[in-house]
Design a protein around this motif. Sequence first.
Motif, PDB file in Angstrom:
ATOM      1  N   ASP A 130       0.841  -1.116  -0.079  1.00 25.69           N
ATOM      2  CA  ASP A 130       0.165  -0.040  -0.001  1.00 25.69           C
ATOM      3  C   ASP A 130       0.612   0.975   0.047  1.00 25.69           C
ATOM      4  OD1 ASP A 130      -2.696   0.910   0.413  1.00 25.69           O
ATOM      5  OD2 ASP A 130      -1.707   1.887   2.086  1.00 25.69           O
ATOM      6  N   ALA A 131       1.884   1.330   0.932  1.00 25.99           N
ATOM      7  CA  ALA A 131       2.850   2.485   0.882  1.00 25.99           C
ATOM      8  C   ALA A 131       3.653   2.507  -0.511  1.00 25.99           C
ATOM      9  CB  ALA A 131       3.772   2.163   1.988  1.00 25.99           C
ATOM     10  N   PHE A 132       4.074   1.434  -1.166  1.00 28.93           N
ATOM     11  CA  PHE A 132       4.462   1.618  -2.348  1.00 28.93           C
ATOM     12  C   PHE A 132       3.832   2.173  -3.546  1.00 28.93           C
ATOM     13  CE2 PHE A 132       5.639  -0.201  -6.518  1.00 28.93           C
ATOM     14  CZ  PHE A 132       6.872   0.596  -6.783  1.00 28.93           C
ATOM     15  N   GLY A 133       2.328   1.815  -3.494  1.00 33.49           N
ATOM     16  CA  GLY A 133       1.340   2.261  -4.308  1.00 33.49           C
ATOM     17  C   GLY A 133       1.179   3.777  -4.168  1.00 33.49           C
ATOM     18  N   HIS A 134       1.215   4.190  -3.100  1.00 32.87           N
ATOM     19  CA  HIS A 134       1.061   5.445  -2.664  1.00 32.87           C
ATOM     20  C   HIS A 134       2.200   6.469  -3.261  1.00 32.87           C
ATOM     21  CE1 HIS A 134      -2.428   4.567  -0.586  1.00 32.87           C
ATOM     22  NE2 HIS A 134      -2.853   5.924  -0.544  1.00 32.87           N
TER      23      HIS A 134
END
Length: 90
Positions: free
Chosen positions: A22-26
Amino acid sequence: MHDPDDKSSTLTLHLPDEVATDAFGHQLAPLLHPGMVVWLDGDLGAGKTTLVRALLRARHHAGPVKSPTYTLVEIYVISRIYWYHFDFYR
Ligand SMILES: Nc1ncnc2c1ncn2[C@@H]1O[C@H](COP(=O)(O)OP(=O)(O)O)[C@@H](O)[C@H]1O
Ligand SMILES: [Mg+2]
Protein backbone atom coordinates in the motif's frame (compact mmCIF):
# COMPACT_ATOMS: atom_id res chain seq x y z
CA MET A 1 5.09 -3.89 -26.72
CA HIS A 2 6.07 -5.40 -23.41
CA ASP A 3 9.13 -7.64 -23.67
CA PRO A 4 9.50 -9.70 -20.48
CA ASP A 5 13.20 -10.29 -21.29
CA ASP A 6 13.98 -6.58 -21.49
CA LYS A 7 15.07 -5.72 -17.97
CA SER A 8 15.98 -2.10 -18.77
CA SER A 9 12.66 -0.83 -17.45
CA THR A 10 12.05 -3.53 -14.85
CA LEU A 11 11.84 -2.82 -11.14
CA THR A 12 11.95 -5.75 -8.73
CA LEU A 13 10.88 -5.05 -5.15
CA HIS A 14 10.20 -7.20 -2.14
CA LEU A 15 7.10 -5.91 -0.41
CA PRO A 16 6.84 -8.00 2.76
CA ASP A 17 3.24 -7.26 3.65
CA GLU A 18 0.11 -5.49 2.47
CA VAL A 19 1.08 -2.33 4.37
CA ALA A 20 4.33 -2.16 2.38
CA THR A 21 2.48 -2.74 -0.90
CA ASP A 22 0.00 0.00 0.00
CA ALA A 23 2.82 2.40 0.89
CA PHE A 24 4.63 1.66 -2.40
CA GLY A 25 1.40 2.29 -4.33
CA HIS A 26 1.10 5.68 -2.70
CA GLN A 27 4.74 6.47 -3.61
CA LEU A 28 4.32 5.31 -7.21
CA ALA A 29 0.97 7.00 -7.91
CA PRO A 30 2.27 10.58 -8.35
CA LEU A 31 4.86 9.32 -10.87
CA LEU A 32 2.28 7.89 -13.26
CA HIS A 33 1.18 9.94 -16.24
CA PRO A 34 -1.37 9.50 -19.06
CA GLY A 35 -0.10 7.03 -21.65
CA MET A 36 2.06 5.08 -19.23
CA VAL A 37 1.67 1.31 -18.93
CA VAL A 38 2.70 -0.56 -15.78
CA TRP A 39 3.01 -4.36 -16.07
CA LEU A 40 2.61 -6.33 -12.84
CA ASP A 41 3.97 -9.83 -13.11
CA GLY A 42 3.14 -12.34 -10.39
CA ASP A 43 1.20 -15.43 -9.44
CA LEU A 44 -2.45 -15.33 -8.47
CA GLY A 45 -2.62 -13.76 -5.01
CA ALA A 46 0.79 -12.10 -5.32
CA GLY A 47 -0.69 -8.68 -4.58
CA LYS A 48 -1.10 -7.08 -8.03
CA THR A 49 -4.66 -5.90 -7.43
CA THR A 50 -3.66 -4.75 -3.94
CA LEU A 51 -1.06 -2.48 -5.56
CA VAL A 52 -3.55 -1.20 -8.13
CA ARG A 53 -5.99 -0.45 -5.29
CA ALA A 54 -3.31 1.56 -3.49
CA LEU A 55 -2.54 3.51 -6.70
CA LEU A 56 -6.20 4.38 -7.20
CA ARG A 57 -6.73 5.25 -3.53
CA ALA A 58 -3.70 7.53 -3.71
CA ARG A 59 -5.43 9.28 -6.62
CA HIS A 60 -8.51 9.69 -4.39
CA HIS A 61 -10.69 6.96 -5.89
CA ALA A 62 -13.05 6.06 -3.05
CA GLY A 63 -15.10 3.26 -4.66
CA PRO A 64 -14.36 -0.45 -4.83
CA VAL A 65 -11.32 -1.80 -6.69
CA LYS A 66 -11.76 -5.40 -7.65
CA SER A 67 -9.70 -7.81 -9.69
CA PRO A 68 -10.75 -7.83 -13.37
CA THR A 69 -10.26 -11.59 -13.52
CA TYR A 70 -13.58 -12.15 -15.26
CA THR A 71 -14.25 -8.75 -16.79
CA LEU A 72 -10.69 -8.52 -18.30
CA VAL A 73 -10.64 -4.79 -17.63
CA GLU A 74 -11.92 -2.40 -14.99
CA ILE A 75 -11.99 1.28 -15.93
CA TYR A 76 -11.76 4.14 -13.44
CA VAL A 77 -12.19 7.79 -14.37
CA ILE A 78 -10.42 10.00 -11.87
CA SER A 79 -10.17 13.73 -12.52
CA ARG A 80 -10.88 13.10 -16.25
CA ILE A 81 -7.97 10.62 -16.49
CA TYR A 82 -8.90 7.09 -17.53
CA TRP A 83 -7.21 4.26 -15.62
CA TYR A 84 -7.45 0.82 -17.25
CA HIS A 85 -6.77 -2.16 -15.00
CA PHE A 86 -6.36 -5.19 -17.28
CA ASP A 87 -5.92 -8.77 -16.14
CA PHE A 88 -4.22 -11.03 -18.71
CA TYR A 89 -4.46 -14.08 -16.48
CA ARG A 90 -5.94 -16.18 -19.30
N1 LIG B 1 3.01 -8.16 0.57
C1 LIG B 1 1.73 -8.20 0.17
N2 LIG B 1 1.30 -7.36 -0.79
C2 LIG B 1 0.01 -7.41 -1.22
N3 LIG B 1 -0.93 -8.26 -0.75
C3 LIG B 1 -0.55 -9.12 0.21
C4 LIG B 1 0.78 -9.13 0.72
N4 LIG B 1 0.86 -10.10 1.65
C5 LIG B 1 -0.35 -10.66 1.72
N5 LIG B 1 -1.23 -10.07 0.89
C6 LIG B 1 -2.62 -10.49 0.70
O1 LIG B 1 -2.61 -11.29 -0.47
C7 LIG B 1 -3.76 -11.04 -1.26
C8 LIG B 1 -3.35 -10.55 -2.63
O2 LIG B 1 -4.46 -10.54 -3.47
P1 LIG B 1 -4.51 -9.71 -4.82
O3 LIG B 1 -3.95 -8.34 -4.63
O4 LIG B 1 -5.93 -9.80 -5.32
O5 LIG B 1 -3.53 -10.56 -5.76
P2 LIG B 1 -3.41 -10.64 -7.35
O6 LIG B 1 -4.13 -9.46 -7.96
O7 LIG B 1 -1.93 -10.62 -7.62
O8 LIG B 1 -4.02 -11.96 -7.74
C9 LIG B 1 -4.61 -10.02 -0.50
O9 LIG B 1 -5.61 -10.72 0.22
C10 LIG B 1 -3.61 -9.37 0.46
O10 LIG B 1 -4.21 -8.96 1.66
MG1 LIG C 1 -5.66 -9.30 -9.40
